[in-house]
Design an enzyme around this catalytic site. Structure first.
Site, short mmCIF file in Angstrom:
data_model
loop_
_atom_site.label_atom_id
_atom_site.label_comp_id
_atom_site.label_asym_id
_atom_site.label_seq_id
_atom_site.Cartn_x
_atom_site.Cartn_y
_atom_site.Cartn_z
N HIS A 1 28.22 5.16 -7.97
CA HIS A 1 29.07 5.86 -7.02
C HIS A 1 29.35 5.03 -5.78
CE1 HIS A 1 28.80 9.44 -9.53
NE2 HIS A 1 27.56 9.03 -9.75
N THR B 1 -3.04 -1.20 9.31
CA THR B 1 -1.58 -1.18 9.45
C THR B 1 -1.18 -0.07 10.42
OG1 THR B 1 -1.33 -2.10 7.25
CG2 THR B 1 0.56 -0.90 8.12
N ARG C 1 -0.82 -6.35 -2.31
CA ARG C 1 0.15 -6.13 -3.41
C ARG C 1 -0.47 -6.39 -4.78
NH1 ARG C 1 0.98 -10.74 -0.80
NH2 ARG C 1 1.47 -12.68 -1.89
N GLU D 1 7.67 -11.38 -1.91
CA GLU D 1 6.39 -11.85 -1.35
C GLU D 1 5.76 -12.97 -2.18
OE1 GLU D 1 3.74 -8.84 0.49
OE2 GLU D 1 5.15 -7.41 -0.33
N SER E 1 -4.01 2.25 3.14
CA SER E 1 -3.80 0.93 3.73
C SER E 1 -4.91 0.03 3.21
CB SER E 1 -3.84 0.99 5.25
OG SER E 1 -3.87 -0.34 5.78
N SER F 1 -5.81 -2.98 3.95
CA SER F 1 -6.58 -3.60 5.04
C SER F 1 -7.21 -2.54 5.94
CB SER F 1 -5.67 -4.50 5.89
OG SER F 1 -4.70 -3.69 6.56
N LYS G 1 2.60 -9.02 12.35
CA LYS G 1 1.53 -8.08 12.72
C LYS G 1 0.77 -8.61 13.94
CE LYS G 1 0.77 -6.01 8.16
NZ LYS G 1 -0.11 -5.87 7.00
N SER H 1 0.82 -1.22 0.00
CA SER H 1 0.00 0.00 0.00
C SER H 1 0.85 1.26 0.00
CB SER H 1 -0.93 0.03 1.22
OG SER H 1 -1.89 -0.99 1.14
C1 F6R Z 1 0.57 -7.99 1.35
C2 F6R Z 1 1.54 -6.93 1.16
C3 F6R Z 1 2.06 -6.17 2.35
C4 F6R Z 1 1.01 -5.16 2.88
C5 F6R Z 1 1.61 -4.37 4.07
C6 F6R Z 1 0.68 -3.27 4.57
O1 F6R Z 1 0.04 -8.42 0.10
O2 F6R Z 1 1.92 -6.68 0.06
O3 F6R Z 1 3.24 -5.50 1.94
O4 F6R Z 1 0.64 -4.29 1.86
O5 F6R Z 1 1.89 -5.24 5.11
O6 F6R Z 1 -0.61 -3.73 4.78
P1 F6R Z 1 -1.83 -2.89 4.17
O7 F6R Z 1 -1.59 -2.88 2.70
O8 F6R Z 1 -3.06 -3.65 4.51
O9 F6R Z 1 -1.76 -1.55 4.81
#
Ligand code: F6R
Length: 342
Positions: free
Chosen positions: A240, A93, A140, A224, A88, A90, A334, A47
């Site tokens: 460099h 985060t 992602r 990932e 974000s 989700s 997390k 994100s």
């Molecule tokens: C999972 C991914 C992670 C999340 C990251 C932040 O597919 O790519 O890099 O994007 O942990 O979580 P979000 O995106 O929900 O804020």
């Protein structure tokens, strides 16, 4: 993809053009001031890369600073005249939420870009604008959704010139590139690159700073999706320092697989640097490949080269016999962090 892609990551990559078109429409309703003091994008991982892409895209066009925040804290210059996108997928985060709270307290114009979670709730409580994303996609794989609504909002709000044609071109070019490069296409370079990366450490170099976020995205997707280590860097800066690092033992260098990402509009000086560097430094590398972005507009060029990297990552997962979708280490981290807050 058979057994190793049960949740269909390849299918999600192949839907990028559809996601691009839908994501573009989502940004239309956002109201932004024509001249904010700064544009700030808060976001982590999948994100956050949308912010990096935004900064690269608008370097030549936006007369105010564009900053990307991948931290709990905001830079001091963020004030009430700033425009802040909190991204974000989700919505949960913790770094993004903390920086977003800070931006709200400073009185900045905040736009939440999310599919739900605490970010959606907080934006609703605060009466702040929200770009609500479709749920159920790994962040992602939702890249167009955490990038294009911001571009669309800035374009429709008059902060940058109209970009509807550029967005249309990007979706068309990405579709054509995916069609040509999908792993089952007869002369897919993405499949060949995954073969070069297999058993080696991918080293992704952007030939120009404009493609820096694309190089980073390639690395992130290899991490990932293919569950492998990878590194990235960019010309001219790597000339460099890192170029000297290629003096490592030749036996070690054979484990490194280089790919240089080119932009058709990069300068002759940058192209010359790549050629000299190949000659001086990459002699013992396990493989050296070059890929050039497609399309005429910047948006198409950025997204087309990203699409190739996404395909490479999924095909490398297939070769490594790993499922590209789950990222249990991120989930566990997390979980443990949230437990430690209680
Ligand atoms: C999972 C991914 C992670 C999340 C990251 C932040 O597919 O790519 O890099 O994007 O942990 O979580 P979000 O995106 O929900 O804020």
């Amino acid at each position: 993809m058979g057994d190793h892609d049960p949740q269909g990551m390849l299918d999600l990559v192949l839907r990028l053009p559809v996601f691009c078109r839908q994501a573009w429409t989502l940004g239309r309703e956002v109201v932004v001031a024509a001249r904010p003091s700064a544009i700030v994008v808060i976001g982590m991982g999948g994100s956050g890369i949308g912010g990096d892409l935004l900064r690269a895209l608008f370097l030549d066009d936006v007369p105010v600073p564009v900053a990307v925040v991948k931290d709990y804290r905001l830079p001091a210059f963020v004030d009430r005249a700033a425009l802040v996108f909190a991204c974000s997928y989700s919505g949960n985060t913790e770094e993004t939420l903390a920086a977003y709270d800070d931006a709200s307290q400073r009185g900045a114009t905040c736009v939440a870009v999310t599919s739900g979670g605490a970010l959606r709730d907080r934006a609703a409580q605060r009466g702040q604008q929200t770009v609500l994303l479709p749920p159920g996609i790994p962040p992602r794989a939702a890249l167009p959704y955490v990038f294009l609504p911001m571009v669309s909002a800035l374009s429709h709000g008059g902060v940058v010139p109209p970009m509807d044609d550029a967005a249309h071109e990007a979706a068309e070019v990405v579709a054509a590139v995916l069609n040509a490069e999908r792993p089952d296409a007869p002369s897919s370079r993405a499949r060949a690159l995954a073969g070069a990366f297999h058993g080696r450490i991918p080293v992704i170099y952007s030939a120009t700073p404009f493609l820096e976020p694309a190089a980073q995205r390639w690395k992130d997707q290899l991490n990932e999706n293919a569950k492998t280590f990878a590194v990235w860097n960019t010309f001219p800066e790597l000339n460099h320092n890192e170029t000297v690092g290629w003096g490592l033992d030749a036996a070690l260098a054979t484990h490194l697989a280089v790919v240089v990402l080119h932009d058709p509009h990069e300068s002759d000086r940058l192209r010359r640097r790549v050629d000299i560097t190949k000659d001086l430094a990459f002699g013992s590398a396990g493989s050296v490949d070059e890929v050039t972005a497609a399309g005429s507009g910047k948006l198409a060029r950025l997204l087309s080269i990203i699409a190739i990297g996404d395909l490479v990552s999924v095909d490398l997962a297939r070769r490594r016999e790993v499922d590209p979708t789950p990222v249990p280490v991120i989930e566990e981290l997390k979980k443990r962090l949230s437990e430690s807050r209680r």
